[in-house]
Write an enzyme that holds these catalytic residues in place. Structure first.
Site, PDB file in Angstrom:
ATOM      1  N   ASP A  15       0.935  -1.151  -0.008  1.00  0.00           N
ATOM      2  CA  ASP A  15       0.083  -0.080   0.143  1.00  0.00           C
ATOM      3  C   ASP A  15       0.802   1.345  -0.026  1.00  0.00           C
ATOM      4  O   ASP A  15       0.644   2.121   0.992  1.00  0.00           O
ATOM      5  CB  ASP A  15      -0.951  -0.112   1.206  1.00  0.00           C
ATOM      6  CG  ASP A  15      -1.906  -1.175   1.324  1.00  0.00           C
ATOM      7  OD1 ASP A  15      -1.872  -1.956   0.264  1.00  0.00           O
ATOM      8  OD2 ASP A  15      -2.782  -1.289   2.031  1.00  0.00           O
ATOM      9  N   ASP A  53      -4.440  -0.966  -1.878  1.00  0.00           N
ATOM     10  CA  ASP A  53      -5.694  -0.701  -1.342  1.00  0.00           C
ATOM     11  C   ASP A  53      -6.604  -0.194  -2.618  1.00  0.00           C
ATOM     12  O   ASP A  53      -6.260   0.860  -3.143  1.00  0.00           O
ATOM     13  CB  ASP A  53      -5.581   0.113  -0.064  1.00  0.00           C
ATOM     14  CG  ASP A  53      -6.435   0.044   0.886  1.00  0.00           C
ATOM     15  OD1 ASP A  53      -6.776  -1.248   1.371  1.00  0.00           O
ATOM     16  OD2 ASP A  53      -6.567   0.924   1.832  1.00  0.00           O
ATOM     17  N   HIS A  55     -10.576   0.528  -2.934  1.00  0.00           N
ATOM     18  CA  HIS A  55     -12.011   0.470  -2.231  1.00  0.00           C
ATOM     19  C   HIS A  55     -12.906   1.207  -3.197  1.00  0.00           C
ATOM     20  O   HIS A  55     -12.734   2.126  -3.912  1.00  0.00           O
ATOM     21  CB  HIS A  55     -11.996   1.410  -1.087  1.00  0.00           C
ATOM     22  CG  HIS A  55     -11.167   0.812   0.219  1.00  0.00           C
ATOM     23  ND1 HIS A  55     -11.205  -0.581   0.732  1.00  0.00           N
ATOM     24  CD2 HIS A  55     -10.089   1.487   0.872  1.00  0.00           C
ATOM     25  CE1 HIS A  55     -10.226  -0.702   1.585  1.00  0.00           C
ATOM     26  NE2 HIS A  55      -9.660   0.674   1.878  1.00  0.00           N
ATOM     27  N   HIS A  59     -17.419   2.554   0.561  1.00  0.00           N
ATOM     28  CA  HIS A  59     -17.033   1.423   1.248  1.00  0.00           C
ATOM     29  C   HIS A  59     -17.468   1.478   2.622  1.00  0.00           C
ATOM     30  O   HIS A  59     -17.276   2.579   3.448  1.00  0.00           O
ATOM     31  CB  HIS A  59     -15.419   1.254   1.098  1.00  0.00           C
ATOM     32  CG  HIS A  59     -14.952  -0.165   1.565  1.00  0.00           C
ATOM     33  ND1 HIS A  59     -14.345  -0.378   2.634  1.00  0.00           N
ATOM     34  CD2 HIS A  59     -15.125  -1.138   0.750  1.00  0.00           C
ATOM     35  CE1 HIS A  59     -13.843  -1.417   2.783  1.00  0.00           C
ATOM     36  NE2 HIS A  59     -14.465  -1.977   1.794  1.00  0.00           N
ATOM     37  N   HIS A  88     -10.468   6.811   1.289  1.00  0.00           N
ATOM     38  CA  HIS A  88      -9.106   6.650   1.026  1.00  0.00           C
ATOM     39  C   HIS A  88      -8.980   5.582  -0.002  1.00  0.00           C
ATOM     40  O   HIS A  88      -9.867   4.581  -0.257  1.00  0.00           O
ATOM     41  CB  HIS A  88      -8.285   6.284   2.212  1.00  0.00           C
ATOM     42  CG  HIS A  88      -8.440   5.028   2.737  1.00  0.00           C
ATOM     43  ND1 HIS A  88      -9.252   4.678   3.696  1.00  0.00           N
ATOM     44  CD2 HIS A  88      -7.811   3.690   2.612  1.00  0.00           C
ATOM     45  CE1 HIS A  88      -9.684   3.599   3.764  1.00  0.00           C
ATOM     46  NE2 HIS A  88      -8.405   2.934   3.315  1.00  0.00           N
ATOM     47  N   LYS A 113      -6.897  -5.052  -3.096  1.00  0.00           N
ATOM     48  CA  LYS A 113      -7.603  -5.634  -1.961  1.00  0.00           C
ATOM     49  C   LYS A 113      -8.728  -4.610  -1.376  1.00  0.00           C
ATOM     50  O   LYS A 113      -8.247  -3.390  -1.548  1.00  0.00           O
ATOM     51  CB  LYS A 113      -6.371  -6.131  -0.863  1.00  0.00           C
ATOM     52  CG  LYS A 113      -5.858  -5.125  -0.361  1.00  0.00           C
ATOM     53  CD  LYS A 113      -4.772  -5.475   0.638  1.00  0.00           C
ATOM     54  CE  LYS A 113      -4.058  -4.560   1.262  1.00  0.00           C
ATOM     55  NZ  LYS A 113      -4.974  -3.402   1.974  1.00  0.00           N
ATOM     56  N   CYS A 158      -1.821  -2.834   7.661  1.00  0.00           N
ATOM     57  CA  CYS A 158      -1.772  -3.688   6.411  1.00  0.00           C
ATOM     58  C   CYS A 158      -0.404  -4.639   6.580  1.00  0.00           C
ATOM     59  O   CYS A 158      -0.355  -5.680   6.226  1.00  0.00           O
ATOM     60  CB  CYS A 158      -1.986  -3.144   5.156  1.00  0.00           C
ATOM     61  SG  CYS A 158      -3.651  -2.581   5.011  1.00  0.00           S
TER      62      CYS A 158
HETATM   63  C1  VGL Z   1      -4.572   0.659   5.499  1.00  0.00           C
HETATM   64  C2  VGL Z   1      -6.076   1.501   7.095  1.00  0.00           C
HETATM   65  C3  VGL Z   1      -7.031   1.454   6.184  1.00  0.00           C
HETATM   66  C4  VGL Z   1      -3.162   0.278   5.352  1.00  0.00           C
HETATM   67  C5  VGL Z   1      -5.672   0.519   4.635  1.00  0.00           C
HETATM   68  O1  VGL Z   1      -2.581   0.276   4.445  1.00  0.00           O
HETATM   69  O2  VGL Z   1      -2.612   0.280   6.434  1.00  0.00           O
HETATM   70  N1  VGL Z   1      -4.981   1.081   6.937  1.00  0.00           N
HETATM   71  N2  VGL Z   1      -6.792   0.856   4.929  1.00  0.00           N
HETATM   72 ZN    ZN Z   2      -8.165   0.675   3.282  1.00  0.00          ZN
END
Ligand code: VGL
Ligand code: ZN
Length: 218
Positions: A15, A53, A55, A59, A88, A113, A158
């Protein structure tokens, strides 16, 4: 502890996207700093996988989807507690793009994901229902890869769940600590360290990595 990187190792970059970097909607403090470290170690690896990431709008993990709730509050869901985040990494948005300076030429797979509207997915291996698999285990096994080296954002979300789930999926799992940055809420960094300890996830420094003969590209 020097570690020689082999052909059966994979760099898993989690990410490293605009929304988790400075100016992003869920900016991780000093998140951008991972980019240089990752770019520096990437040439040691013959294989790399990026996670993204990804979404849909609206979401379930977004506070904006829950009237009266604010970002960083938690709610109960059938899958357990869910932290609510600012919007995000919305699919096809600028924030979902990789940091423009991220330079990992050995990337062979980009794994998206968090695309199911009602389930979050911190881990690259399974969604937060702890049941729905992403397919990454099968991919890595079919490719003959045995050790994962995890870097990126966020250390305590993550990266944490990817490293621990990867270990449980049968891979030796290493977290390159200086190639990660944390969100750091409510003791999440300490909980992450304990989780790594309990689960036998190794924590290393980028300087521990050594090029193996097979990484030398002519
Ligand atoms: C993440 C919060 C929400 C991450 C992703 O990449 O750590 N944290 N979505
Ligand atoms: Zn996320």
């Amino acid at each position: 502890m020097p570690i020689t990187v082999t052909d059966r190792d994979v760099l898993l970059v989690v990410d490293v996207q605009n929304d988790f970097c400075s100016g992003g909607t869920l900016a991780v403090p000093r998140g951008d700093e991972v980019v240089d470290v990752i770019n520096r170690i990437a040439p040691l690896f013959r294989h790399a996988v990026l996670t993204q990431d990804w979404h849909p709008k609206g979401h379930h993990s977004f506070a904006s989807s829950h009237p009266g709730k604010a970002a960083f509050e938690t709610i109960q869901t059938p899958e357990g507690e869910q932290t609510l985040w600012p919007d995000h990494c919305v699919q096809h948005s600028f924030g979902a793009l990789f940091h423009p300076k991220l330079d990992v030429t050995s990337v062979e797979l980009i794994l998206r994901k968090g695309f199911r509207p009602a389930i979050d997915s911190y881990s690259a291996f399974q969604e937060n229902d702890r049941e729905t698999r992403t397919g990454l285990t099968g991919y890595l096994k079919e490719r003959g890869l045995e050790r994962i080296f995890v870097a990126g954002l966020a250390y305590d979300y993550c990266v944490r769940f990817s490293a621990v789930d990867g270990k449980h999926a049968g891979f030796e799992s290493f977290v390159i600590e200086d190639a990660c940055r944390a969100i750091n809420r409510d003791g999440s960094v300490e909980a992450t360290r304990r989780d790594f300890d309990t689960n036998g996830v190794h924590t290393i420094h980028s300087g521990d990595l050594r090029a193996g003969v097979s990484q030398l590209r002519l």
